[in-house]
Design an enzyme around this catalytic site. Structure first.
Site, PDB file in Angstrom:
ATOM      1  N   THR A  49      -1.844  -4.571   1.271  1.00  0.00           N
ATOM      2  CA  THR A  49      -0.604  -3.797   1.063  1.00  0.00           C
ATOM      3  C   THR A  49       0.099  -3.558   2.395  1.00  0.00           C
ATOM      4  OG1 THR A  49      -1.866  -2.622  -0.617  1.00  0.00           O
ATOM      5  CG2 THR A  49       0.316  -1.781  -0.126  1.00  0.00           C
ATOM      6  N   TYR A 112       1.053  -0.334 -12.381  1.00  0.00           N
ATOM      7  CA  TYR A 112       2.219  -0.142 -13.249  1.00  0.00           C
ATOM      8  C   TYR A 112       1.897  -0.260 -14.744  1.00  0.00           C
ATOM      9  CZ  TYR A 112       7.027   0.010 -14.893  1.00  0.00           C
ATOM     10  OH  TYR A 112       8.171   0.391 -15.533  1.00  0.00           O
ATOM     11  N   TYR A 138     -10.543  -3.220  -5.294  1.00  0.00           N
ATOM     12  CA  TYR A 138      -9.745  -2.287  -4.483  1.00  0.00           C
ATOM     13  C   TYR A 138      -9.179  -1.223  -5.410  1.00  0.00           C
ATOM     14  CZ  TYR A 138      -6.093  -0.755  -1.165  1.00  0.00           C
ATOM     15  OH  TYR A 138      -5.275  -0.022  -0.337  1.00  0.00           O
ATOM     16  N   ARG A 143      -1.308   4.143  -5.484  1.00  0.00           N
ATOM     17  CA  ARG A 143      -0.337   3.051  -5.594  1.00  0.00           C
ATOM     18  C   ARG A 143      -0.301   2.452  -7.000  1.00  0.00           C
ATOM     19  NH1 ARG A 143       2.041   0.997  -1.056  1.00  0.00           N
ATOM     20  NH2 ARG A 143       1.218   1.662   0.954  1.00  0.00           N
ATOM     21  N   LYS A 167     -13.318  -1.658  -1.941  1.00  0.00           N
ATOM     22  CA  LYS A 167     -12.572  -0.803  -1.011  1.00  0.00           C
ATOM     23  C   LYS A 167     -12.120   0.385  -1.852  1.00  0.00           C
ATOM     24  CE  LYS A 167      -8.378  -0.537   1.816  1.00  0.00           C
ATOM     25  NZ  LYS A 167      -7.113  -1.195   2.223  1.00  0.00           N
ATOM     26  N   ILE A 209     -11.708  -0.537   5.647  1.00  0.00           N
ATOM     27  CA  ILE A 209     -10.587  -1.467   5.882  1.00  0.00           C
ATOM     28  C   ILE A 209      -9.429  -0.573   6.317  1.00  0.00           C
ATOM     29  CG2 ILE A 209      -8.963  -3.097   4.863  1.00  0.00           C
ATOM     30  CD1 ILE A 209     -11.291  -4.100   3.115  1.00  0.00           C
TER      31      ILE A 209
END
Length: 294
Positions: A49, A112, A138, A143, A167, A209
């Site tokens: 990202t 989304y 992840y 987000r 992650k 990360i």
């Protein structure tokens, strides 16, 4: 070698530098890759990202992957970010992107659409079956709009062979501790929150990360190593200095914050692609003040 061994420590989620005409700035990317590797990063992540991937074309993504392999030149492992909310499309990318030199694929859970936990499980199961490299889950609900629960993570870890780690960026310490308590032996768990790395490694995480390590690779990787050695007193004194930097980096959005720091460190020019814009003037002044002080 399991991902838990090969990706232990600090990975850097590389930014994508741009020129004033909005083209990808490969000269700056070359400089950044050397900067973070020489600064002590154990591995790099391209097309995360932080790399503004939603605003890159497929051709640009492939070019960046190839350039990163060439520049890294086997000095450290390379993880490639490939994710999305259209499962068949992600599978196509896994099958067509150059992943021969990648150690793993970092894939954010679908955003989304807000799938159920079963939908998330089946999405990752399909990706794992198609991927030539191990999948690093992840979880970033801030987000994606949907948290991947500890139960779903552990189900994927135990039932799907080609999934090697996660992650975890939910910021939910109880959820993190549950995953760490019940994970399989070789399942990698790394932090996705720079500001929480110290306590999360204390709970058993294998590293991070990082966004901040784009700008402060030496200080940040040293702090993480102290944590992994169990010297939390030394780690805390390093982390205390960086707390203000974490705040500034994420005050408006990522990667505008870290790019402001990197601009002042002469690593890139301060350009982002819309809808992302550079850090506001007042915050940028605070970045300059922090660097002068630090």
């Amino acid at each position: 070698m399991s991902l838990r061994q090969s990706l232990y420590g600090t990975g850097v989620a590389l930014v994508t530098p741009f020129k004033s005409n909005s083209e990808v700035d490969l000269d700056a990317l070359s400089k950044i890759i050397d900067f973070v590797i020489n600064g002590g990063a154990e591995y790099v992540v391209t097309l995360g990202t932080t790399g503004e991937t939603p605003c890159l074309s497929k051709e640009e993504k492939i070019a960046i992957i190839r350039f990163t392999y060439e520049k890294v030149n086997n000095r450290v492992p390379v993880v490639v970010g490939i994710g999305g909310n259209n499962t068949p499309e992600v599978i196509k990318e896994l099958e067509s992107f150059p992943l021969d030199k990648a150690t793993a694929v970092l894939s954010a859970s679908p955003y989304y659409n807000k799938p159920s936990q079963e939908g998330i499980f089946l999405h990752y199961k399909a990706l794992a079956a198609a991927s030539p490299k191990p999948i690093l889950l992840y979880n970033v609900p801030g987000r994606t709009g949907r948290n991947m629960t500890a139960a779903t993570t552990l189900r994927l870890a135990n039932e799907v062979a080609n999934i090697g780690g996660i992650k975890e960026a939910s910021g939910d310490m109880a959820q993190c501790m549950q995953i760490l308590r019940d994970r399989p032996e070789n399942f990698l768990v790394v932090s996705g929150d720079d500001a929480l790395v110290l306590p999360q490694i204390a709970c058993g995480m294998d590293g991070v990360i990082s966004v901040a390590a784009n700008a402060f690779p030496q200080q940040f990787t040293h702090m993480v190593r102290q944590c992994l050695k169990g010297d939390f007193k030394a780690a805390k004194s390093l982390n205390d200095v960086l707390i203000e930097a974490y705040d500034l980096m994420f005050a408006e959005n990522n990667p505008a914050g870290v790019k402001a720091f990197m601009t002042e460190l002469n690593l890139l020019e301060n350009y982002l692609r819309l809808p992302m814009v550079p850090l506001s003037e007042g915050l940028h002044e605070k970045v300059k003040a922090f660097l002068k002080k630090a």
